[in-house]
Design a protein around this motif. Structure first.
Motif, short mmCIF file in Angstrom:
data_model
loop_
_atom_site.label_atom_id
_atom_site.label_comp_id
_atom_site.label_asym_id
_atom_site.label_seq_id
_atom_site.Cartn_x
_atom_site.Cartn_y
_atom_site.Cartn_z
N GLN A 162 0.81 -1.22 0.00
CA GLN A 162 0.00 0.00 0.00
C GLN A 162 0.85 1.27 0.00
OE1 GLN A 162 -3.35 0.77 2.23
NE2 GLN A 162 -4.39 -1.14 1.76
N GLN A 166 0.56 5.63 -1.64
CA GLN A 166 0.82 6.87 -0.92
C GLN A 166 2.00 7.61 -1.54
OE1 GLN A 166 2.00 6.53 3.26
NE2 GLN A 166 0.59 8.17 3.73
N GLY B 140 -3.45 8.20 4.58
CA GLY B 140 -3.70 6.77 4.68
C GLY B 140 -3.93 6.33 6.11
N ARG B 142 -2.03 5.06 8.34
CA ARG B 142 -1.04 5.42 9.35
C ARG B 142 -1.16 6.88 9.76
NH1 ARG B 142 2.32 1.51 6.13
NH2 ARG B 142 2.47 3.18 4.61
N GLU B 231 -6.44 -4.95 5.70
CA GLU B 231 -5.05 -4.51 5.61
C GLU B 231 -4.93 -3.07 6.13
OE1 GLU B 231 -3.37 -4.53 1.69
OE2 GLU B 231 -1.39 -3.91 2.41
N GLU B 232 -5.89 -2.24 5.76
CA GLU B 232 -5.88 -0.86 6.26
C GLU B 232 -5.95 -0.83 7.78
OE1 GLU B 232 -7.84 1.74 2.61
OE2 GLU B 232 -9.08 1.28 4.34
N LEU B 235 -2.59 -1.75 9.26
CA LEU B 235 -1.62 -0.65 9.15
C LEU B 235 -1.90 0.39 10.23
CD1 LEU B 235 -1.56 -0.12 5.26
CD2 LEU B 235 0.21 -1.18 6.67
N ARG B 276 6.59 -5.63 12.31
CA ARG B 276 6.77 -4.17 12.30
C ARG B 276 8.19 -3.82 11.85
NH1 ARG B 276 4.61 0.12 10.97
NH2 ARG B 276 4.66 1.94 12.32
#
Lengths: 371, 356
Positions: A162, A166, B140, B142, B231-232, B235, B276
């Motif tokens: 992803q 971005q 996004g 994050r 998935e989002e 994150l 991570r």
């Protein structure tokens, strides 16, 4: 800007399809005479040694000239939202001026020293640090000039999953062409998924992307519409390094250079070629103007050989580049595919010749499979 | 309906959707419920379809069989948004559909019960932001996680108690024994209602913290299900619990003892920390595989060393304590919350038995 000195052309026009050679000031001085002014250029890998710009400009009109500011390793820091640009410590009068004025002064100093294009030196963007990436783009956008590009080294992780979306979103906001440089301690393309992610960036923004400090990834990018490429003559100038990692350290016990082998589309260390690949067979020879028919495994770690290898690498890559861009735009991908297929066959032939396994590198296989 | 002379008295009847939801929340089929309350399956089916009224003595029998008060079954489902309920659920893919339906139904009911309990109490409003990811990818998951950290007022570094932070932002969290261990959490935020999250009481502390963060992601970012939402959410959760800017420098010389220390510090699983590190480019793919193999060899894929304390919600327990302090008995508080005493105590974590 004007690469020829005759007429003013845009940065994009001047750079389109070019293969710039990135080299230290000393190597650049040796390499520059071998570069074709119609398709090439030179990037001095350190602005602190960028004093020969005007001389090169005079002697080799047509070559595009730029300087890539690099902090000393120990001073390298990642970009932060507050400090996204790596301005040199100019000291003296510069010490007291505002950062945006300092950047303007720094660009002017590059152009005054002979550069055709000013390089806004973004610091390395760590994985997931979108704030700093945005800050680099915004800081560069504040530079109201049409003769600059913005260097953006980004962690290879930006080309995965992803993150690419971005990255594309933020790069899309840049008003200037972007000198994009994947960063990793080793070849960023060796990370699974990175070649694919890079293609997604090129497919989205190719016309504004200069693949910076690259090698074959740049060639692949060119076939998909990248604006230009800048290829290093030594390993440390073929990709950016993350903060704290200084790229492939020079092996003190083995200072021999990495040598580009056009038939294989890969670099190999000269000692490995000599001691392993061609240990019991006649080594390949090279007909480039640096090698003049001599063997490709001859390079030692001597200063003379290192310089010779740098010239060989520049000639070999620019030769490949000219073959690719010599094809009509719509046929470049096919030309690249044929070159990759030939490289695959060359690996198989070499394996038979030297009687040892010669695996086809992962990035080449990806580009071939998805040509 | 009872006819008394010339007068017609309307008895409260079960709402069909409430009845269905209540039955599903107990994991019962129509036949199973019919057997428990001595009615026919056809009768239950008609009642759930709205074709036959369920009231009076039969309603009481059904309510008793379900373990809910009549007052819950007679709520108007549309007023409580049951018809439009949309939930997110962090669970194993092997969880049977019937169990999924049961958990979602239990969440619906927990939301209503919590809202009834909290009604008119001096509880802070909802401060949880709603921030959908941008279309161009620039804003996004994050970045949204960072905004949520700011909205929660969290200091840099590890999050001490994420559940408390979520409750402080107005999320109702209920921890229940749901009778299986194939999930961690489920959440829902309907327009006009409080966001609500159900914790599986059985989930280990480290996993539950990540799941809480994952569900918060859904609450903040996803009004309706979308492609790539899981998935989002992952994150978002990673950044919320392990902010890149602060954890990036902690992956040098990563081995099992170092991972154990990091786990204790950040309150997330060793597996999540390894992931991570790779996502941040701090450990290579090769080292990532090596560390995961080490985890497997040690048998830590299923049960890791270093216990992370399990976060327990406080909001409902504090509400009940407040009501008790005002002199209300548990019976009246349970009635207010459309549950019984066992159900009330289960909701506020006063007993570990399956909730009633």
């Amino acid at each position: 800007m004007s690469a020829s000195g005759q007429s003013k052309v845009s940065v994009r026009q001047a750079l389109r399809d070019r293969c710039l050679t990135v080299a230290s000031p000393d190597d650049a001085a040796a390499v520059v005479r071998y570069l074709d002014p119609r398709y090439g250029g030179v990037v001095f890998s350190s602005s602190s040694g960028f004093s020969q710009g005007h001389a090169v400009k005079r002697m080799f009109p047509g070559l595009v000239i730029a300087a890539d500011h690099r902090e000393r390793d120990k001073e390298e820091r990642p970009a932060t939202p507050a400090e996204p640009i790596a301005l040199p410590n100019l000291g003296g009068l510069f010490a007291a001026i505002a950062p945006e004025d300092a950047l303007d002064q720094f660009i002017k100093s590059q152009l005054h020293a002979g550069a055709h294009v000013g390089v806004i030196p973004g610091r390395v963007i760590c994985a997931e640090d979108s704030e700093s990436l945005t800050a680099v783009v915004e800081s560069a956008n504040a530079v109201d000039r049409d003769d600059v590009i913005v260097r953006i080294p980004v962690s290879h992780v930006w080309f995965l999953g992803q993150n690419v979306r971005q990255l594309n979103g933020i790069l899309g906001r840049s008003r200037h062409p972007v000198a994009l440089s994947p960063a990793d301690k080793r070849d960023p393309m060796e990370n699974k998924g990175v070649p694919e992610g890079l293609r997604r960036v090129i497919d989205k923004h190719g016309d504004k992307i200069i693949m910076w400090k690259t090698d074959l990834a740049g060639i692949d990018a060119l076939t998909r519409g990248a604006l230009a490429i800048a290829v290093g003559v030594v390993a440390s100038l073929r990709h950016s390094s993350p903060p704290g990692g200084f790229g492939q350290k020079i092996n003190e016990r083995d200072p021999t250079p990495q040598v580009f082998l056009p038939k294989l589309l890969r670099y190999m260390r000269a000692s490995y070629l000599h001691d392993e690949v061609f240990a019991s067979t006649q080594p390949w020879t090279c007909d480039c103007r640096a090698c003049c028919g001599k063997s490709v495994d001859r390079f030692t770690g001597s200063a003379e050989h290192l310089r010779e290898a740098a010239i060989h690498n520049a000639l070999a890559i620019t030769g490949l580049h000219q073959r690719i861009i010599g094809a009509p735009v719509g046929a470049r991908a096919a030309e690249w595919r044929e070159t990759l297929e030939s490289a695959l066959v060359a690996h198989q032939e070499l394996a038979l010749y030297v009687e040892r396994k010669m695996p086809f590198p992962g990035p080449l296989q990806y580009w071939l499979d998805h040509a | 309906m009872v006819a008394s002379g010339a007068e017609v008295i309307l008895l409260p009847a079960a709402d069909p959707v409430m009845l269905t939801t209540a039955r599903q929340s107990r994991g019962l089929t129509q036949s199973g419920l019919a057997r428990l309350c001595g009615l026919s399956q056809a009768f239950i089916s008609k009642a759930e379809a709205g074709l036959g009224g369920l009231d009076g003595e039969r309603l009481e029998r059904v309510a008793e069989a379900l373990g809910y008060p009549v007052s819950l079954l007679t709520l108007h489902s549309e007023e409580h948004s049951f018809v439009s309920a949309c939930s997110f659920h962090r669970k194993r893919s092997s969880l049977p559909v019937a169990k999924v339906r049961q958990v979602h139904a239990r969440l619906d009911i927990a939301r209503v019960q919590a809202e009834e309990l909290l009604r008119d109490l001096p509880v802070a409003g909802v401060r949880l932001p709603r921030i959908p990811p941008g279309d161009d990818g620039v804003m996004g998951p994050r970045e949204i996680a960072r905004a949520v950290r700011a909205a929660f007022g969290l200091p840099p570094g590890p999050v001490a108690d994420l559940t408390a932070a979520a409750e402080g932002a107005g999320v109702v969290v209920v921890s229940l024994d749901l009778g299986h261990t194939q999930g961690d959490a489920v959440s829902q935020w309907l327009s006009g209602h409080r966001p609500v999250m159900l914790h599986y009481r059985s989930a280990p502390g480290d996993r539950l913290r990540f799941s809480t963060a994952h569900e918060l992601a859904h609450l903040v970012m996803h009004i309706l299900p979308v492609d790539g939402q899981e998935e989002e959410a992952d994150l978002f959760a990673s950044e919320l619990l392990m902010p890149a800017a602060q954890i990036r420098g902690e992956f040098s010389r990563l081995d099992m003892p170092a991972l154990a220390k990091l786990k204790a510090r950040w309150g997330v699983s060793m597996a999540a920390l390894i992931r991570r590190g790779r996502d941040l480019g701090e450990i290579s793919d090769y080292r990532y595989r090596e560390l995961n193999i080490e985890l497997s060899k040690a048998g830590w894929r299923t049960r890791e060393p270093v216990e992370v304390p399990t976060e327990r919600p406080r909001l409902l327990a504090d509400a009940v304590a407040f009501l008790r302090s005002k002199g209300l008995t548990d019976t009246s508080i349970a009635s207010r919350g459309r549950t019984d005493i066992a159900g009330l105590r289960a909701m506020i974590g006063e007993q570990g038995e399956p909730e009633g």
